[in-house]
Design a protein around this motif. Structure first.
Motif, PDB file in Angstrom:
ATOM      1  N   ALA A 119      -4.712  -5.134   4.071  1.00 13.19           N
ATOM      2  CA  ALA A 119      -4.798  -3.781   4.633  1.00 13.19           C
ATOM      3  C   ALA A 119      -5.291  -3.810   6.072  1.00 13.19           C
ATOM      4  O   ALA A 119      -5.880  -4.799   6.534  1.00 13.19           O
ATOM      5  CB  ALA A 119      -5.737  -2.924   3.788  1.00 13.19           C
ATOM      6  N   LYS A 120      -5.027  -2.736   6.770  1.00 11.30           N
ATOM      7  CA  LYS A 120      -5.604  -2.535   8.097  1.00 11.30           C
ATOM      8  C   LYS A 120      -7.069  -2.115   7.921  1.00 11.30           C
ATOM      9  O   LYS A 120      -7.467  -1.631   6.863  1.00 11.30           O
ATOM     10  CB  LYS A 120      -4.831  -1.445   8.840  1.00 11.30           C
ATOM     11  CG  LYS A 120      -3.370  -1.763   9.067  1.00 11.30           C
ATOM     12  CD  LYS A 120      -3.160  -2.607  10.308  1.00 11.30           C
ATOM     13  CE  LYS A 120      -3.393  -1.799  11.567  1.00 11.30           C
ATOM     14  NZ  LYS A 120      -3.156  -2.596  12.804  1.00 11.30           N
ATOM     15  N   SER A 121      -7.859  -2.267   8.967  1.00  9.63           N
ATOM     16  CA  SER A 121      -9.269  -1.877   8.869  1.00  9.63           C
ATOM     17  C   SER A 121      -9.416  -0.377   8.637  1.00  9.63           C
ATOM     18  O   SER A 121     -10.447   0.091   8.160  1.00  9.63           O
ATOM     19  CB  SER A 121     -10.022  -2.293  10.140  1.00  9.63           C
ATOM     20  OG  SER A 121      -9.430  -1.707  11.286  1.00  9.63           O
ATOM     21  N   SER A 122      -8.367   0.372   8.927  1.00 11.28           N
ATOM     22  CA  SER A 122      -8.373   1.808   8.662  1.00 11.28           C
ATOM     23  C   SER A 122      -8.258   2.119   7.172  1.00 11.28           C
ATOM     24  O   SER A 122      -8.494   3.246   6.738  1.00 11.28           O
ATOM     25  CB  SER A 122      -7.206   2.475   9.399  1.00 11.28           C
ATOM     26  OG  SER A 122      -5.964   1.991   8.907  1.00 11.28           O
ATOM     27  N   GLY A 123      -7.876   1.097   6.396  1.00 11.31           N
ATOM     28  CA  GLY A 123      -7.698   1.288   4.962  1.00 11.31           C
ATOM     29  C   GLY A 123      -6.241   1.373   4.547  1.00 11.31           C
ATOM     30  O   GLY A 123      -5.928   1.367   3.341  1.00 11.31           O
ATOM     31  N   LEU A 124      -5.333   1.472   5.507  1.00 11.01           N
ATOM     32  CA  LEU A 124      -3.912   1.569   5.189  1.00 11.01           C
ATOM     33  C   LEU A 124      -3.428   0.255   4.583  1.00 11.01           C
ATOM     34  O   LEU A 124      -3.591  -0.810   5.169  1.00 11.01           O
ATOM     35  CB  LEU A 124      -3.107   1.889   6.445  1.00 11.01           C
ATOM     36  CG  LEU A 124      -1.594   2.062   6.244  1.00 11.01           C
ATOM     37  CD1 LEU A 124      -1.301   3.282   5.383  1.00 11.01           C
ATOM     38  CD2 LEU A 124      -0.889   2.179   7.597  1.00 11.01           C
ATOM     39  N   ILE A 125      -2.824   0.351   3.404  1.00 15.76           N
ATOM     40  CA  ILE A 125      -2.383  -0.841   2.695  1.00 15.76           C
ATOM     41  C   ILE A 125      -1.143  -1.434   3.356  1.00 15.76           C
ATOM     42  O   ILE A 125      -0.168  -0.731   3.618  1.00 15.76           O
ATOM     43  CB  ILE A 125      -2.091  -0.523   1.219  1.00 15.76           C
ATOM     44  CG1 ILE A 125      -3.380  -0.096   0.511  1.00 15.76           C
ATOM     45  CG2 ILE A 125      -1.482  -1.732   0.504  1.00 15.76           C
ATOM     46  CD1 ILE A 125      -3.162   0.354  -0.930  1.00 15.76           C
ATOM     47  N   VAL A 126      -1.196  -2.734   3.621  1.00 10.38           N
ATOM     48  CA  VAL A 126      -0.044  -3.472   4.139  1.00 10.38           C
ATOM     49  C   VAL A 126       0.730  -4.080   2.975  1.00 10.38           C
ATOM     50  O   VAL A 126       1.939  -3.965   2.873  1.00 10.38           O
ATOM     51  CB  VAL A 126      -0.498  -4.571   5.116  1.00 10.38           C
ATOM     52  CG1 VAL A 126       0.702  -5.421   5.555  1.00 10.38           C
ATOM     53  CG2 VAL A 126      -1.202  -3.962   6.318  1.00 10.38           C
ATOM     54  N   ASP A 127       0.025  -4.738   2.076  1.00 11.78           N
ATOM     55  CA  ASP A 127       0.632  -5.303   0.867  1.00 11.78           C
ATOM     56  C   ASP A 127      -0.365  -5.177  -0.277  1.00 11.78           C
ATOM     57  O   ASP A 127      -1.555  -5.433  -0.101  1.00 11.78           O
ATOM     58  CB  ASP A 127       0.990  -6.780   1.062  1.00 11.78           C
ATOM     59  CG  ASP A 127       1.478  -7.419  -0.221  1.00 11.78           C
ATOM     60  OD1 ASP A 127       2.558  -7.030  -0.701  1.00 11.78           O
ATOM     61  OD2 ASP A 127       0.762  -8.282  -0.762  1.00 11.78           O
ATOM     62  N   GLY A 128       0.133  -4.777  -1.446  1.00  8.20           N
ATOM     63  CA  GLY A 128      -0.729  -4.689  -2.614  1.00  8.20           C
ATOM     64  C   GLY A 128      -0.802  -3.308  -3.221  1.00  8.20           C
ATOM     65  O   GLY A 128      -1.756  -2.999  -3.941  1.00  8.20           O
ATOM     66  N   HIS A 129       0.203  -2.481  -2.958  1.00  5.51           N
ATOM     67  CA  HIS A 129       0.195  -1.128  -3.526  1.00  5.51           C
ATOM     68  C   HIS A 129       0.129  -1.152  -5.052  1.00  5.51           C
ATOM     69  O   HIS A 129      -0.604  -0.368  -5.670  1.00  5.51           O
ATOM     70  CB  HIS A 129       1.441  -0.349  -3.081  1.00  5.51           C
ATOM     71  CG  HIS A 129       1.442   0.022  -1.637  1.00  5.51           C
ATOM     72  ND1 HIS A 129       1.810  -0.847  -0.637  1.00  5.51           N
ATOM     73  CD2 HIS A 129       1.120   1.197  -1.016  1.00  5.51           C
ATOM     74  CE1 HIS A 129       1.714  -0.253   0.532  1.00  5.51           C
ATOM     75  NE2 HIS A 129       1.299   0.990   0.342  1.00  5.51           N
TER      76      HIS A 129
END
Length: 211
Positions: free
Chosen positions: A46-56
């Motif tokens: 995830a990004k440090s903002s909390g947005l998931i990149v992989d792993g939904h």
């Protein structure tokens, strides 16, 4: 290359990518079962903002299980373009390699002897069943000799062994059958699975023992 650092975040810190191209709601229960049995071993990215990149899917499974915190790897080093590409690539990469069915069958057989829950592996229940449709060019058994259409076509080489092959399927464990077919292909330098099957059918019809 920087060393990966795994941290733990509460679930409330994450946010899902609204344009996630993977449809995974149907797989949440299965992933939850796997995590419950094995633990949360693959961190979410995830990004440090909390947005998931992989792993939904893992995130949704964690929510279903009521987990409080899960491991995460922060991907702030990736550009937005790289993140978009990474989401696609990481999911598509599972299709880059093929199973060695003989070795996979042996591994699964060992798990079965340990009474391991094979459902956790994630395979479809028919994955290890060798289908006659996969190896033969006719979907149904050939017409009986008395059928009106039996003389309307030329007999095919697969017809002669069809009934015998069905008996082989009953006689042999499905996973062992795959192994035997591979052994025949290797021993006789046969490349076509259909040809190896015909050898197997001939052995069965001639009452050769299949170990």
């Amino acid at each position: 290359m920087d060393k990966l650092k795994i941290v733990y975040w509460p679930l409330k810190k994450f946010s899902e990518y609204e344009n996630n191209p993977r449809k995974n709601d149907h797989a949440v229960d299965q992933m939850a079962q796997a995590i419950d049995g094995m633990g949360f071993k693959v961190p979410v990215i995830a990004k440090s903002s909390g947005l998931i990149v992989d792993g939904h899917l893992r995130f949704k499974a964690a929510k279903k299980l009521g987990l409080k915190n899960i491991p995460v790897i922060i991907a702030d080093d990736l550009t937005e373009t790289q993140i978009k590409a990474f989401r696609i690539m990481i999911n598509q990469s599972a299709h880059w390699a093929d199973w060695d069915m003989e070795k996979l069958s042996l591994e699964v057989e060992e798990l079965k002897t340990e009474d391991f829950d094979l459902d956790l592996l994630g395979f479809d229940e028919n994955f290890f069943q060798v289908s006659t449709d996969e190896f033969f060019d006719v979907p149904d058994a050939p017409p009986a000799s008395g059928d009106s259409d039996s003389g309307d076509r030329e007999p095919r080489r697969t017809d002669e062994g069809y009934s015998a092959f069905e008996l082989v399927m009953l006689h042999e464990n499905k996973l062992r059958l795959i192994e035997v077919i591979n052994e025949i292909k290797n021993d006789l330098s046969i490349t076509a699975t259909e040809d190896a099957l015909m050898v197997l059918v001939d052995r069965y019809v001639s009452q050769e023992e299949i170990h």
